[in-house]
Write a protein that holds these residues in place. Structure first.
Motif, short mmCIF file in Angstrom:
data_model
loop_
_atom_site.label_atom_id
_atom_site.label_comp_id
_atom_site.label_asym_id
_atom_site.label_seq_id
_atom_site.Cartn_x
_atom_site.Cartn_y
_atom_site.Cartn_z
N ALA A 185 0.84 -1.21 0.00
CA ALA A 185 0.00 0.00 0.00
C ALA A 185 0.87 1.26 0.00
O ALA A 185 0.63 2.19 -0.77
N GLU A 250 -6.05 6.74 -7.05
CA GLU A 250 -5.29 5.55 -6.65
C GLU A 250 -4.62 5.76 -5.30
O GLU A 250 -4.53 4.84 -4.49
N ARG A 253 -7.28 5.23 -2.75
CA ARG A 253 -7.64 3.82 -2.59
C ARG A 253 -6.58 3.08 -1.76
O ARG A 253 -6.92 2.27 -0.89
N ALA A 254 -5.33 3.34 -2.06
CA ALA A 254 -4.27 2.67 -1.31
C ALA A 254 -4.29 3.14 0.14
O ALA A 254 -4.10 2.36 1.07
N GLU A 256 -6.87 4.07 1.85
CA GLU A 256 -7.99 3.44 2.56
C GLU A 256 -7.62 2.02 3.02
O GLU A 256 -8.21 1.49 3.95
N LEU A 257 -6.65 1.42 2.35
CA LEU A 257 -6.25 0.06 2.71
C LEU A 257 -5.20 0.02 3.81
O LEU A 257 -4.90 -1.03 4.37
N ASP A 259 -4.01 0.54 7.45
CA ASP A 259 -4.73 0.57 8.70
C ASP A 259 -4.25 1.75 9.52
O ASP A 259 -3.37 1.64 10.35
N LYS A 264 -5.65 10.48 10.82
CA LYS A 264 -6.49 10.12 9.70
C LYS A 264 -7.10 11.36 9.03
O LYS A 264 -7.10 11.50 7.81
N GLU A 268 -6.60 12.58 5.21
CA GLU A 268 -7.76 12.67 4.31
C GLU A 268 -7.89 14.07 3.76
O GLU A 268 -8.20 14.26 2.58
#
Lengths: 292, 212
Positions: A185, A250, A253-254, A256-257, A259, A264, A268
């Motif tokens: 990721a 992309e 998406r990575a 979001e994977l 943890d 956060k 974001e």
């Protein structure tokens, strides 16, 4: 090429902004403490982002302190200290700045890059020994980049590849990458970050590169031929925007994977808003229809 | 198993409706469709599995009252219909390439394609998929576009092209939901307002901004 990764300040909570700044100041302080005062001037936002990202992925418990610094002698500021990740981000801030000076010297020559490189020489050697593996990959990628430029590569994907791979290497922070999933990721985030930066920079520099007859992948891919630059930009804008947004997607998406436990909201904010704002500003789309 | 509440990103003890809502959002986010043609698809699959397990657990072990067992795992039907080219002479070849791409062996798939002189629509389509996995979105789009142009009736090619365009919309929707350009004044409007109110002040004898 640096400094595109910024937060969208108006959408940040004050505590998030403070924490982001604590990382930024932490990187700066770490540079000053371990490398020297002059190296401080190389500081950029991208390293702060790297520090926030890696720190979040590691679930690091950070130590925020109020300290004084030379740049802001009056008030004490929050900064993160004693973090291995912040130190890593500051090391690569200096390393990448040195490589970018080298690139400038090769392209434009001149007195400034050479003298700055001379000052940095010792620190650079030290860091190169410390990160021998990563540096040899970075140098290989930069070499590829020079070759592609010489060959006047006419594909933005191909031209962006070395820089994307370079950023992938920087983002893949060793201690975190022992887990295969985190490694994957993080590398994909780094790759797409590099790609986004390279293409955004190419569009940003288009006018200058046409004027100075420098290489720019967009000139060759879309076959610029002495027409009006503004018109050319209008023609290619949609295509470039598609590619930039795709890379951002992309990255998201990575992300979001991963943890992510802490930071956060800051991440974001940068990924979904700050970087989109920067893209739209440079492309001249979005709410302020003017090219920056 | 990780704390199921943490996995779904909710507080412990929330209502069943909230669990369901969080679950639906998570499934949408990590749905295989979102990660199709993406090198991280395996990771997304794992994540989705974890989410399903967490949801199953919470549904089977609700805090006060028992709930009928949740059946079936969502996020299923993204199966790859690898038939596509069965009628053609070299359908077998392209199917092989495709299965290599899907299993993550991109290098082998690419070598196979490069070794073939058969530049037909499926060739461009598969090459496009490979580019996508590698992160070469521009080339990917152009190749898939070529495939669509060569064989406009093929649903699979058109679908892939549509997915690429849609994925950008998904990102923008996400930004918008977080507040990007949503209502509220942007910087331009704010300047304008400030300027206008300053003019009004000046009419009234005061001055907010001295330079204009």
């Amino acid at each position: 090429m640096f400094g595109y990764i910024v937060p969208e300040k108006p959408e940040m909570k004050i505590k998030e902004y403070e924490l982001f700044r604590a990382y930024y100041c932490g990187v700066c302080k770490s540079i000053a403490k371990r490398h020297g005062q002059f190296e401080r001037f190389l500081l950029n936002y991208d390293s702060a982002f790297l520090a926030v990202l890696l720190s979040a992925a590691a679930g690091e418990i950070v130590n925020v302190q109020r300290m004084r610094c030379i740049a802001h002698p009056v008030e004490k500021r929050h900064m993160i200290s004693g973090s291995g990740i912040v130190d890593y981000a500051s090391d690569f801030n200096v390393l990448l700045a040195y490589y970018s000076l080298e690139d400038k010297r090769r392209d434009d020559g001149g007195f400034v890059p050479i003298s700055a490189m001379l000052v940095l020489r010792k620190v650079f050697r030290k860091l190169k020994r410390k990160y021998a593996d990563k540096c040899s990959i970075i140098e290989m990628r930069l070499n590829e980049l020079v070759q592609l430029e010489k060959a006047k590569c006419a594909s933005m994907d191909m031209a962006a590849e070395p820089f994307a791979k370079l950023m992938e290497e920087v983002t893949a922070y060793g201690p975190l990458c022992k887990s295969e999933n985190v490694d994957k990721a993080l590398r994909w985030i780094g790759y797409n970050l590099g790609k986004w930066i390279y293409i955004l920079d190419a569009f940003d520099d288009l006018e200058k590169d046409i004027k100075d007859k420098n290489y720019n992948p967009l000139i060759y891919q879309y076959k610029y031929s002495n027409t009006d630059i503004i018109e050319f930009k209008n023609e290619i804008r949609d295509k470039v925007e598609f590619n930039l947004t795709y890379s951002l997607n992309e990255i998201s998406r990575a992300f979001e994977l991963l943890d992510v436990k802490a930071n956060k909201e800051i991440l974001e904010n940068i990924i979904y808003m700050g970087m989109l704002r920067k893209t739209e500003k440079i492309l001249g789309t979005g709410s302020c229809n003017k090219v920056e | 198993m990780n704390n199921p509440y943490e996995v779904l990103g909710i507080k412990e003890g929330v209502s069943e409706d909230e669990i369901k809502k969080a679950y639906r959002d998570m499934v949408k986010k990590y749905h295989p469709d979102q990660y199709q043609d993406n090198p991280l698809s395996k990771l997304a699959e794992e994540k989705l599995k974890e989410i399903n397990e967490a949801y199953d657990y919470l549904m089977k072990n609700p805090s006060p009252k028992r709930q009928t067992a949740y059946n079936g795992n969502s996020g299923g039907n993204s199966g790859n219909n690898a038939k596509g080219w069965s009628g053609q002479a070299d359908g077998e070849f392209f199917n092989q390439v495709k299965s290599h791409i899907n299993s993550g062996n991109v290098k082998l798939a690419e070598d196979m394609l490069e070794g073939s002189n058969n530049r037909t629509a499926p060739w461009y389509y598969l090459k496009g998929l490979i580019f996508m996995r590698r992160g070469w979105y521009d080339e990917a789009y152009n190749h898939i576009q070529t495939a669509v142009n060569m064989d406009p009736s093929n649903y699979e090619y058109r679908n892939a092209l549509g997915r690429m365009s849609n994925s950008n919309n998904a990102y923008r929707t996400n930004s918008f939901n977080r507040g990007y350009n949503k209502g509220g004044p942007d910087l331009c409007t704010m300047c304008q307002c400030l300027y206008c109110s300053d003019c009004c002040c000046e009419c009234g004898g005061g001055d907010l901004i001295s330079c204009c």
